[in-house]
Design an enzyme around this catalytic site. Structure first.
Site, PDB file in Angstrom:
ATOM      1  CG  ASP A   1      -1.782   1.179   1.389  1.00  0.00           C
ATOM      2  OD1 ASP A   1      -1.485   2.223   0.775  1.00  0.00           O
ATOM      3  OD2 ASP A   1      -2.783   1.094   2.137  1.00  0.00           O
TER       4      ASP A   1
ATOM      5  CE  LYS B   1      -2.937   9.618   2.002  1.00  0.00           C
ATOM      6  NZ  LYS B   1      -3.920  10.543   2.558  1.00  0.00           N
TER       7      LYS B   1
END
Lengths: 502, 502
Positions: B329, B360
């Protein structure tokens, strides 16, 4: 409604108010001036043009290339969005199709709508794209105004707050989270009651009491998304669910109405009463008590299944009686296509639903709510980094303005009535091919069953129309809100050609 | 690394290559010409300006207004993104803060980066905003090229395919879905083996065998998102999880390293070996066998917890040994901040992870994979309407170009080393306030613990810096990739002021 059709459809706009295609598009669309098909879109194609098989050679080449890095097995057709305009989708081989599927019901006001071009070019949009905020922590100074002049301007009656999200699945899942937090808060004795140590510890281990033993009740053949919580409430097709772990949540039968409605009044009323009784039974008896019931106004992926306003009023009554929240999933039905801005506006509910979720034609997603108790008792419980996308919220505002400027909800109501009436005529002529026609009075949100549905959809492309299906047998019509009588005529002609061609 | 610092930091760009602020911004930024702080951003503020308490009167007014329709209890500060530029975030009261939180680590190349302005104004972007496709069904003719020149250009070694999503949570959840489908396919005997009737029926009822009895193994204090599947793997704080139903999935201890590392070599090695043994035990014994293990290179929400490359190589080995997928991740660590484009590039893995998720700083989301078996055996199993957002993919491409043009990954490595060394000095001077300093050699992805952390963060604003925390005690630094030595000096000065002010 019949009187509207009798009076004939008139363009809602005067020619002078028409939307002009950008000059780059006008060159590519090969427009002739003999007939103006769209009263909004000056320069829209006058009809479909099918030049090659679909996919044609150029598309095939691009698909082969794409498949090396991206799964293309669900690909329907490749599109050239720089050339698509209004109601028409254009592919790389120059095929121009009337698009009544509209990106799975997600295009509201036409491809390359000039008003949206303008919004997308605005300094405000540019700013939102490149400076994406973590909205919960660092909202922009004008976020309230973006919400109030956009998303909240069209908030369903009685719901004055919004939680913004990214897509339909997380819109529903955050609504579920709100429901679970609300329910546990009530059980706990209100917002001021602190969590116990046991709750905090067990939550970290995914165990109760911290992780609640509650559920969301959904309906068979319903669709609410494909992430883990939403997929547990989705009951459309095995292919959507196979191999994915799921919560043991309850499902009630969605009333299976028989058509034509007027010939099955009693039977259908009984089906609806039985479904409501089943809902009540599950609320009272399921081992994981439902915190909420989620329902689509029209089951849009599961086969275009309708129920009467009385059924939904009954559902509101049952949920209220048992202190269970009612979430209306308007992801596909919302934003005008049913002849009302929200499909649940057709129901005349005595009190509003507790939450209404949206996505697709809104081009952004989230849920509306009114009850302040649906704000969790502490911050950071309903939170994530982005919490939506201001760029998409700004686009939705421009879409809303476009809908209002051109009375597009009124348009779908009128054009839908016209289209429905004409398909009724087709159904009389070809009863085998237009079975269970449904969506009367629901704008252009119309569907029928066809025994050779997949062939029907494939053939539609040959006759210049892009149509989608839902469930196992339904042909679902999902035109944009700018779909007019003239487009309906093209669609009707194509559908008749399909069924007379086999 | 020490030699770089000894040689002193030099601006990577010649002045002539500097990014110029748009004229509208230049007017508002009150720039003086005496000292140029940024070597990239011509016209960036030379330092923080704090004019009022934060929130000041204008912010307070806007927050009150916003709160009537949008929960503002998690609000950190209101921002005026039209005035923010480069490393500086500006609020409606004219306060200008050096931003080393950067929208929870989501701003890669500065506010109002002119290269991104250009990308956002491009016809390609405008087209993507207003004609959003259902990517799985109707991708645009140039989608392969957008992927190949953008997202896939920076694909982690060994991973040449991508599934695009919307945000970190669904990036992880779709990766989990891929893992479950892959595992069940293997158990079933390969992609050609059809689902049984029993599987299809039970899946519709959320029961096994159709709904698999499998799990995802995650680590304590890890964070992987807040939807139902991802939240079941998130183990950061009770407030993230309370009241939400969860899957009974296993969690292993993440090694809790002691600092300074060189003083706790054996102890830390043992902690990592124990953690790996626990992972193996859970894989072999958990009642719902894990299809995958998910791990962050640095636990970014749970307190900036690091582990050694040896630990991650061990994890690769254990997962491979047991036929369990390894998902890395990189939602928060990805895209350059650790001094490598992907944080797992630091590990020197013998074989790549099975999937790497991102979001992000990519401004879009999804997961990379290489193994063709991670494409499910049939279409529509890994599918949703939008499957990401081409507009955001186009923006990511522009971000990648900007990173390459200015060698920004190299920049974070260098500036990170400088910053780390200077905080080490602060830690010697103020050992109570800079505890467990971590992130050495990890670019600017640096953190330390402070016993009065929340006060530390609040005070930081008074001294002109916007800083975030993670876990219970960590001050986490998440500067943008354009953060330079001169910005580091401002940050260091502010941090020293904070700890000497109490």
């Amino acid at each position: 409604m019949a009187s509207l059709r009798a009076a004939g459809m008139r363009p809602i706009l005067a020619a002078s108010k028409r939307i002009a295609a950008p000059s780059t598009l006008r060159q590519t669309l090969a427009v002739s001036s003999s007939r103006m098909v769209s009263s909004y879109y000056q320069g829209e194609a006058q009809g479909p043009v099918v030049k090659t098989d679909i996919p044609g050679p150029k598309s095939q080449e691009a698909i082969t290339k794409l498949d090396t890095v991206f799964d293309t097995r669900s690909l329907n057709m490749l599109a050239d969005y720089t050339k698509s305009f209004g109601n028409y989708i254009v592919d790389p081989d120059g095929n121009t199709l009337l698009d009544v599927y509209a990106q799975i019901a997600s295009i509201p006001v036409g491809y390359n709508n000039p008003a949206l071009v303008k919004a997308a070019q605005s300094p405000e949009m540019v700013n939102s794209i490149i400076n994406r905020p973590a909205l919960g922590n660092f909202p922009s100074h004008d976020w309230a105004s973006v919400l109030e002049t956009g998303i909240l301007k069209v908030a369903p009656k009685g719901l004055n707050q919004v939680f913004t999200a990214m897509a339909g699945s997380d819109a529903n899942e955050t609504a579920y989270k709100a429901a679970f937090m609300w329910r546990r808060q009530k059980e706990r004795g209100g917002p001021a009651v602190e969590f116990t140590e046991e709750e905090m510890e067990s939550a970290m281990n995914n165990q109760s009491p911290g992780a609640s033993q509650l559920s969301i009740l959904s309906f068979k053949t319903g669709f609410h998304g494909r992430l883990f919580g939403s997929l547990s409430t989705t009951r459309s097709k095995p292919i959507h669910k196979l191999d994915i772990p799921a919560f043991d949540w309850p499902q009630a039968t969605f009333p299976q109405l028989k058509y034509p409605l007027e010939e099955h009044v009693e039977e259908n009323a009984k089906a609806e009463a039985d479904a409501l009784a089943e809902v009540e039974h599950l609320i009272k008896n399921w081992h994981l008590p439902p915190a909420a019931v989620i329902v689509e106004p029209i089951q849009s992926e599961g086969g275009d299944n309708h129920a009467s306003p009385a059924f939904f009023r009954g559902l509101r009554e049952v949920t209220q009686k048992h202190g269970v929240l009612m979430i209306v999933d308007e992801v596909q039905t919302g934003v005008g296509a049913t002849g009302k801005f929200w499909a649940h506006d057709h129901w005349d509910l005595p009190t509003p639903p507790d939450m209404v979720t949206f996505s697709k034609k809104a081009q952004t997603a989230g849920y509306y709510f009114g009850n302040p108790e649906l704000r969790p008792n502490k911050p950071y419980r309903q939170f994530n980094t982005w919490m939506g996308d201001p760029a998409r919220a700004i686009l939705f505002r421009a879409i809303i303005e476009e809908i209002e400027r051109h009375n597009l909800v009124e348009n779908t109501a009128k054009v839908g009535d016209y289209l429905f009436g004409k398909i009724e005529e087709l159904a009389k002529k070809y009863p085998q091919d237009f079975q269970n026609l449904r969506g009367k009075g629901q704008g252009t949100f119309i569907a029928f069953d066809n025994p050779k549905r997949d062939q029907f959809l494939a053939k539609a492309k040959k006759f210049g129309v892009n149509i989608g299906g839902s469930g196992a047998h339904a042909v679902r019509l999902r035109p944009m809100l700018i779909f007019e009588k003239s487009h309906a005529d093209i669609l009707l002609e194509a559908m008749e050609k399909i069924v007379t061609s086999w």
